[in-house]
Design a protein around this motif. Sequence first.
Motif, PDB file in Angstrom:
ATOM      1  N   ARG A 164       0.867  -1.178   0.000  1.00  0.00           N
ATOM      2  CA  ARG A 164       0.000   0.000   0.000  1.00  0.00           C
ATOM      3  C   ARG A 164       0.900   1.223   0.000  1.00  0.00           C
ATOM      4  O   ARG A 164       1.633   1.471   0.966  1.00  0.00           O
ATOM      5  CB  ARG A 164      -0.922  -0.003   1.217  1.00  0.00           C
ATOM      6  N   LEU A 165       0.859   1.995  -1.091  1.00  0.00           N
ATOM      7  CA  LEU A 165       1.737   3.141  -1.249  1.00  0.00           C
ATOM      8  C   LEU A 165       1.307   4.274  -0.313  1.00  0.00           C
ATOM      9  O   LEU A 165       0.179   4.293   0.198  1.00  0.00           O
ATOM     10  CB  LEU A 165       1.716   3.609  -2.705  1.00  0.00           C
ATOM     11  N   PRO A 166       2.208   5.244  -0.069  1.00  0.00           N
ATOM     12  CA  PRO A 166       1.866   6.352   0.835  1.00  0.00           C
ATOM     13  C   PRO A 166       0.615   7.130   0.423  1.00  0.00           C
ATOM     14  O   PRO A 166      -0.075   7.689   1.286  1.00  0.00           O
ATOM     15  CB  PRO A 166       3.120   7.242   0.782  1.00  0.00           C
ATOM     16  N   ASN A 167       0.298   7.189  -0.872  1.00  0.00           N
ATOM     17  CA  ASN A 167      -0.900   7.911  -1.315  1.00  0.00           C
ATOM     18  C   ASN A 167      -2.150   7.034  -1.282  1.00  0.00           C
ATOM     19  O   ASN A 167      -3.212   7.456  -1.748  1.00  0.00           O
ATOM     20  CB  ASN A 167      -0.692   8.460  -2.722  1.00  0.00           C
ATOM     21  N   GLY A 168      -2.047   5.815  -0.766  1.00  0.00           N
ATOM     22  CA  GLY A 168      -3.205   4.942  -0.646  1.00  0.00           C
ATOM     23  C   GLY A 168      -3.398   3.982  -1.803  1.00  0.00           C
ATOM     24  O   GLY A 168      -4.244   3.086  -1.723  1.00  0.00           O
ATOM     25  N   VAL A 169      -2.650   4.145  -2.894  1.00  0.00           N
ATOM     26  CA  VAL A 169      -2.779   3.260  -4.052  1.00  0.00           C
ATOM     27  C   VAL A 169      -2.234   1.874  -3.713  1.00  0.00           C
ATOM     28  O   VAL A 169      -1.231   1.744  -2.995  1.00  0.00           O
ATOM     29  CB  VAL A 169      -2.044   3.856  -5.265  1.00  0.00           C
ATOM     30  N   LEU A 170      -2.894   0.847  -4.211  1.00  0.00           N
ATOM     31  CA  LEU A 170      -2.522  -0.534  -3.912  1.00  0.00           C
ATOM     32  C   LEU A 170      -1.756  -1.146  -5.082  1.00  0.00           C
ATOM     33  O   LEU A 170      -2.170  -1.012  -6.236  1.00  0.00           O
ATOM     34  CB  LEU A 170      -3.778  -1.371  -3.631  1.00  0.00           C
ATOM     35  N   ARG A 171      -0.664  -1.794  -4.777  1.00  0.00           N
ATOM     36  CA  ARG A 171       0.081  -2.543  -5.806  1.00  0.00           C
ATOM     37  C   ARG A 171      -0.327  -4.011  -5.715  1.00  0.00           C
ATOM     38  O   ARG A 171      -0.198  -4.616  -4.661  1.00  0.00           O
ATOM     39  CB  ARG A 171       1.588  -2.403  -5.601  1.00  0.00           C
ATOM     40  N   ILE A 172      -0.825  -4.542  -6.822  1.00  0.00           N
ATOM     41  CA  ILE A 172      -1.362  -5.901  -6.817  1.00  0.00           C
ATOM     42  C   ILE A 172      -0.597  -6.782  -7.789  1.00  0.00           C
ATOM     43  O   ILE A 172       0.049  -6.305  -8.728  1.00  0.00           O
ATOM     44  CB  ILE A 172      -2.861  -5.916  -7.180  1.00  0.00           C
ATOM     45  N   GLN A 173      -0.679  -8.060  -7.543  1.00  0.00           N
ATOM     46  CA  GLN A 173      -0.121  -9.065  -8.446  1.00  0.00           C
ATOM     47  C   GLN A 173      -0.915 -10.344  -8.310  1.00  0.00           C
ATOM     48  O   GLN A 173      -1.225 -10.781  -7.199  1.00  0.00           O
ATOM     49  CB  GLN A 173       1.354  -9.333  -8.139  1.00  0.00           C
ATOM     50  N   GLY A 174      -1.261 -10.925  -9.433  1.00  0.00           N
ATOM     51  CA  GLY A 174      -1.993 -12.180  -9.441  1.00  0.00           C
ATOM     52  C   GLY A 174      -1.420 -13.131 -10.469  1.00  0.00           C
ATOM     53  O   GLY A 174      -0.980 -12.714 -11.538  1.00  0.00           O
ATOM     54  N   SER A 175      -1.406 -14.397 -10.144  1.00  0.00           N
ATOM     55  CA  SER A 175      -0.903 -15.403 -11.073  1.00  0.00           C
ATOM     56  C   SER A 175      -1.782 -16.641 -10.996  1.00  0.00           C
ATOM     57  O   SER A 175      -2.369 -16.938  -9.950  1.00  0.00           O
ATOM     58  CB  SER A 175       0.554 -15.774 -10.759  1.00  0.00           C
TER      59      SER A 175
END
Length: 241
Positions: A164-175
């Motif tokens: 979860r980045l400081p600005n609230g954006v979420l980094r996701i990854q799926g496989s």
Amino acid sequence: MRALILLLLSTSLFACQRLGEVGKAPDFTPVETGNEFFAMTSTPMPEQLPGQAGTVDASLWSGTRGSLLGDRRAAQRGDILTVVIEIDEKAEISNSTGRSRTGADSMGIPSMLGIPQRLDRHLPEGASMADAYATNSSSSYQGNGSVARKEKMTLRVAATILDRLPNGVLRIQGSQEVRVNFEVRELIVTGYVRPEDVSRQNEITYDKIAGARISYGGRGQITDVQQPRIGQQVADVLLPF
């Protein structure tokens, strides 16, 4: 000679590795080595709401994620959400270019104080200053080009929040890996999403993923047959013609 020997040795090692896969189905990628597993198993930072330090609110109406009306959408590191991929695109481009040019030029000096006649005596037979020179030129160009593309894909894959980045954006990854007989189909999705774009069903469409990287391919006997041999690939790189 040394480079040739090294090339032959590397080719032999690669061939031996491939021979060890004969008659075997492709192995799955270990889940425990992926970023998703690490995000789900690592200990998150403790969270405490004001006025609730050291207490647990077990009310069904508290609004927490575990309550009846709580928001169960993925929002923290290690949470899982569903990515919906529905691509149906069609593009057609057609260009046509044409160019044509024709030119002609001629010049002569029939008479000029008798000078052309005097010069004609010293010119080769059949030459005359009355027709000093004449030129003709022409050129033409025609070009046509067209592009037709159609893509259609419908997929669903579970993705994990890696950070979860400081600005609230979420980094996701799926496989996702699916093995059918001796062929493994692989689907990988990565990117960044806003928590507010995640629906109440805990789903998000691919067009709301920033920096989306979607890979859908495979490995196995069918994919192996479709690829050119390693020697042919090396020859295509080295041969200048």
